[in-house]
Scaffold this motif. Structure first.
Motif, PDB file in Angstrom:
ATOM      1  N   LEU A 106       0.851  -1.180   0.000  1.00 15.55           N
ATOM      2  CA  LEU A 106       0.000   0.000   0.000  1.00 15.55           C
ATOM      3  C   LEU A 106       0.889   1.232   0.000  1.00 15.55           C
ATOM      4  CD1 LEU A 106      -2.778   1.408   0.306  1.00 15.55           C
ATOM      5  CD2 LEU A 106      -2.504   1.144   2.785  1.00 15.55           C
ATOM      6  N   ILE A 107       0.690   2.090  -0.972  1.00 10.59           N
ATOM      7  CA  ILE A 107       1.431   3.345  -1.053  1.00 10.59           C
ATOM      8  C   ILE A 107       0.520   4.438  -0.510  1.00 10.59           C
ATOM      9  CG2 ILE A 107       2.634   4.951  -2.568  1.00 10.59           C
ATOM     10  CD1 ILE A 107       3.879   2.110  -2.387  1.00 10.59           C
ATOM     11  N   LYS A 108       0.961   5.073   0.583  1.00 14.40           N
ATOM     12  CA  LYS A 108       0.130   6.073   1.253  1.00 14.40           C
ATOM     13  C   LYS A 108       0.567   7.499   0.972  1.00 14.40           C
ATOM     14  CE  LYS A 108      -0.960   3.205   5.242  1.00 14.40           C
ATOM     15  NZ  LYS A 108      -0.852   3.121   6.686  1.00 14.40           N
ATOM     16  N   ASP A 109       1.877   7.741   0.997  1.00 17.98           N
ATOM     17  CA  ASP A 109       2.292   9.133   0.886  1.00 17.98           C
ATOM     18  C   ASP A 109       3.556   9.347   0.074  1.00 17.98           C
ATOM     19  OD1 ASP A 109       4.115   8.059   2.651  1.00 17.98           O
ATOM     20  OD2 ASP A 109       3.291   9.085   4.378  1.00 17.98           O
ATOM     21  N   SER A 110       4.343   8.341  -0.132  1.00 20.93           N
ATOM     22  CA  SER A 110       5.522   8.508  -0.971  1.00 20.93           C
ATOM     23  C   SER A 110       5.767   7.211  -1.720  1.00 20.93           C
ATOM     24  CB  SER A 110       6.748   8.881  -0.137  1.00 20.93           C
ATOM     25  OG  SER A 110       7.041   7.829   0.755  1.00 20.93           O
ATOM     26  N   MET A 111       6.503   7.328  -2.776  1.00 20.63           N
ATOM     27  CA  MET A 111       6.699   6.164  -3.638  1.00 20.63           C
ATOM     28  C   MET A 111       7.742   5.222  -3.084  1.00 20.63           C
ATOM     29  SD  MET A 111       5.348   4.814  -6.061  1.00 20.63           S
ATOM     30  CE  MET A 111       5.829   3.129  -5.905  1.00 20.63           C
ATOM     31  N   ALA A 112       7.540   3.985  -3.402  1.00 18.15           N
ATOM     32  CA  ALA A 112       8.507   2.962  -3.008  1.00 18.15           C
ATOM     33  C   ALA A 112       9.804   3.155  -3.779  1.00 18.15           C
ATOM     34  CB  ALA A 112       7.927   1.586  -3.296  1.00 18.15           C
ATOM     35  N   ASP A 113      10.873   2.594  -3.260  1.00 19.97           N
ATOM     36  CA  ASP A 113      12.170   2.740  -3.909  1.00 19.97           C
ATOM     37  C   ASP A 113      12.280   1.891  -5.168  1.00 19.97           C
ATOM     38  OD1 ASP A 113      11.883   0.703  -2.067  1.00 19.97           O
ATOM     39  OD2 ASP A 113      13.989   0.615  -1.540  1.00 19.97           O
ATOM     40  N   GLY A 128       2.850  10.577 -12.719  1.00 15.91           N
ATOM     41  CA  GLY A 128       4.289  10.539 -12.945  1.00 15.91           C
ATOM     42  C   GLY A 128       4.884   9.153 -12.885  1.00 15.91           C
ATOM     43  N   LEU A 129       4.113   8.163 -12.437  1.00 11.66           N
ATOM     44  CA  LEU A 129       4.621   6.798 -12.349  1.00 11.66           C
ATOM     45  C   LEU A 129       4.214   6.003 -13.582  1.00 11.66           C
ATOM     46  CD1 LEU A 129       3.708   6.005  -8.633  1.00 11.66           C
ATOM     47  CD2 LEU A 129       5.875   6.841  -9.543  1.00 11.66           C
ATOM     48  N   GLU A 130       4.876   4.893 -13.782  1.00 10.39           N
ATOM     49  CA  GLU A 130       4.473   3.978 -14.842  1.00 10.39           C
ATOM     50  C   GLU A 130       4.638   2.548 -14.348  1.00 10.39           C
ATOM     51  OE1 GLU A 130       8.465   3.841 -17.584  1.00 10.39           O
ATOM     52  OE2 GLU A 130       7.060   5.465 -17.939  1.00 10.39           O
ATOM     53  N   LYS A 151     -10.897  13.298 -16.532  1.00  6.90           N
ATOM     54  CA  LYS A 151      -9.503  13.739 -16.413  1.00  6.90           C
ATOM     55  C   LYS A 151      -8.700  12.768 -15.561  1.00  6.90           C
ATOM     56  CE  LYS A 151     -10.654  18.613 -16.917  1.00  6.90           C
ATOM     57  NZ  LYS A 151     -10.825  19.886 -16.212  1.00  6.90           N
ATOM     58  N   LEU A 152      -9.317  12.308 -14.475  1.00  3.59           N
ATOM     59  CA  LEU A 152      -8.661  11.339 -13.602  1.00  3.59           C
ATOM     60  C   LEU A 152      -8.431  10.020 -14.331  1.00  3.59           C
ATOM     61  CD1 LEU A 152      -7.582  10.914 -10.741  1.00  3.59           C
ATOM     62  CD2 LEU A 152      -9.872  10.142 -10.082  1.00  3.59           C
ATOM     63  N   LEU A 153      -9.416   9.572 -15.097  1.00  3.40           N
ATOM     64  CA  LEU A 153      -9.264   8.335 -15.864  1.00  3.40           C
ATOM     65  C   LEU A 153      -8.120   8.439 -16.872  1.00  3.40           C
ATOM     66  CD1 LEU A 153     -12.942   7.210 -16.487  1.00  3.40           C
ATOM     67  CD2 LEU A 153     -11.143   5.862 -15.395  1.00  3.40           C
ATOM     68  N   TYR A 154      -7.984   9.601 -17.501  1.00  2.00           N
ATOM     69  CA  TYR A 154      -6.884   9.782 -18.445  1.00  2.00           C
ATOM     70  C   TYR A 154      -5.537   9.583 -17.749  1.00  2.00           C
ATOM     71  CZ  TYR A 154      -3.545  11.839 -21.618  1.00  2.00           C
ATOM     72  OH  TYR A 154      -2.440  12.032 -22.420  1.00  2.00           O
ATOM     73  N   VAL A 155      -5.372  10.212 -16.595  1.00  2.00           N
ATOM     74  CA  VAL A 155      -4.121  10.074 -15.843  1.00  2.00           C
ATOM     75  C   VAL A 155      -3.916   8.620 -15.424  1.00  2.00           C
ATOM     76  CG1 VAL A 155      -2.912  10.705 -13.711  1.00  2.00           C
ATOM     77  CG2 VAL A 155      -4.069  12.462 -15.058  1.00  2.00           C
ATOM     78  N   GLU A 156      -4.961   8.003 -14.869  1.00  2.00           N
ATOM     79  CA  GLU A 156      -4.847   6.618 -14.405  1.00  2.00           C
ATOM     80  C   GLU A 156      -4.509   5.670 -15.554  1.00  2.00           C
ATOM     81  OE1 GLU A 156      -7.993   6.520 -10.691  1.00  2.00           O
ATOM     82  OE2 GLU A 156      -8.787   6.424 -12.733  1.00  2.00           O
ATOM     83  N   CYS A 157      -5.200   5.810 -16.661  1.00  2.00           N
ATOM     84  CA  CYS A 157      -4.980   4.912 -17.802  1.00  2.00           C
ATOM     85  C   CYS A 157      -3.575   5.040 -18.374  1.00  2.00           C
ATOM     86  CB  CYS A 157      -5.996   5.193 -18.909  1.00  2.00           C
ATOM     87  SG  CYS A 157      -7.685   4.701 -18.538  1.00  2.00           S
TER      88      CYS A 157
END
Length: 174
Positions: A106-113, A128-130, A151-157
Motif C-alpha cells: 500500500l502506497i500512502k504518501d511517498s513512492m517505493a524505492d 508521474g509513475l508507470e 480527467k482522472l481516468l486519463y491520468v490513471e490509464c
C-alpha cells in the motif's frame, strides 16, 4: 506567439512533442477518449493488448477479478502492477481485503524505492509513475462519468505501459 512576444525574440520556434514512449497504441487510443481537446499524440509504434473493462456485480467478484488479472500479468512476465483507486480511503480498504490473498504494498504518501511487485495507491499518488500493468479498481464510465472523472481516468490509464484493466464496480459496492 505569446512566448515569442514575451521574450521579444524574432526567431522563436515551436516544437510539438507528439510522441508517447510510455504506453502501447491501444492504451493511448483508449485513454484519449477521456480528454476533450484530443492532442495529436502518437504512440511510438508499439502494439499490445486492448484495454479491458470488467463490471463485477459484487465485491467478491471485484476481488476475484483483481486476483485473476494479477495472475495473468505475472504469467505474461509483467513485473510491476499498479492497482489505482480514486481515494486513499478506497485504496486502504481494498488493501485490507486483498493483503491475505496476494502480496502487495500500500502506497500512502511517498513512492517505493523499487516499482517491482504489486502496488495499491490512490490516483493522486500515481501521477508521474508507470507500471507494466494497471488495474483501475473503481472506474466510473458512461452517464455517471463527470468531467473530473474523465480527467482522472486519463491520468490513471496512461500509467500503464503494456496492459490496462478498468473495473467498474456495481454502485452499491463502491
Amino acid at each position: 506567439e505569446e512566448i515569442q512576444r514575451i521574450l521579444d525574440r524574432k526567431n522563436a520556434g515551436l516544437v510539438m512533442l507528439d510522441k508517447s514512449f510510455r504506453c502501447t497504441n491501444e492504451i493511448l487510443d483508449f485513454s484519449l477518449q477521456f480528454i476533450d481537446c484530443r492532442p495529436q499524440i502518437e504512440s511510438f509504434n508499439r502494439s499490445g493488448d486492448r484495454p479491458e473493462i470488467l463490471t463485477p456485480d459484487s465485491h467478491d467478484k471485484l476481488l476475484d477479478g483483481i486476483l485473476q488479472e494479477t495472475i495473468l500479468c505475472r504469467e505474461k512476465g509483467l513485473e510491476s502492477i499498479g492497482l489505482i483507486c480514486k481515494t486513499a480511503k478506497k485504496a486502504s480498504q481494498l488493501y485490507e481485503d486483498l493483503k491475505k490473498r496476494i502480496k502487495l504494498r500500500l502506497i500512502k504518501d511517498s513512492m517505493a524505492d523499487s516499482l517491482k511487485g504489486i502496488f495499491i495507491m490512490p490516483a493522486y499518488l500515481s501521477k508521474g509513475l508507470e507500471f507494466d500493468a494497471v488495474i483501475i479498481c473503481d472506474a466510473v464510465l458512461g452517464d455517471d462519468c463527470t468531467e473530473e472523472d474523465k480527467k482522472l481516468l486519463y491520468v490513471e490509464c496512461t500509467r500503464a505501459l503494456h496492459r490496462l484493466l478498468l473495473i467498474c464496480p456495481a454502485r452499491n459496492h463502491q
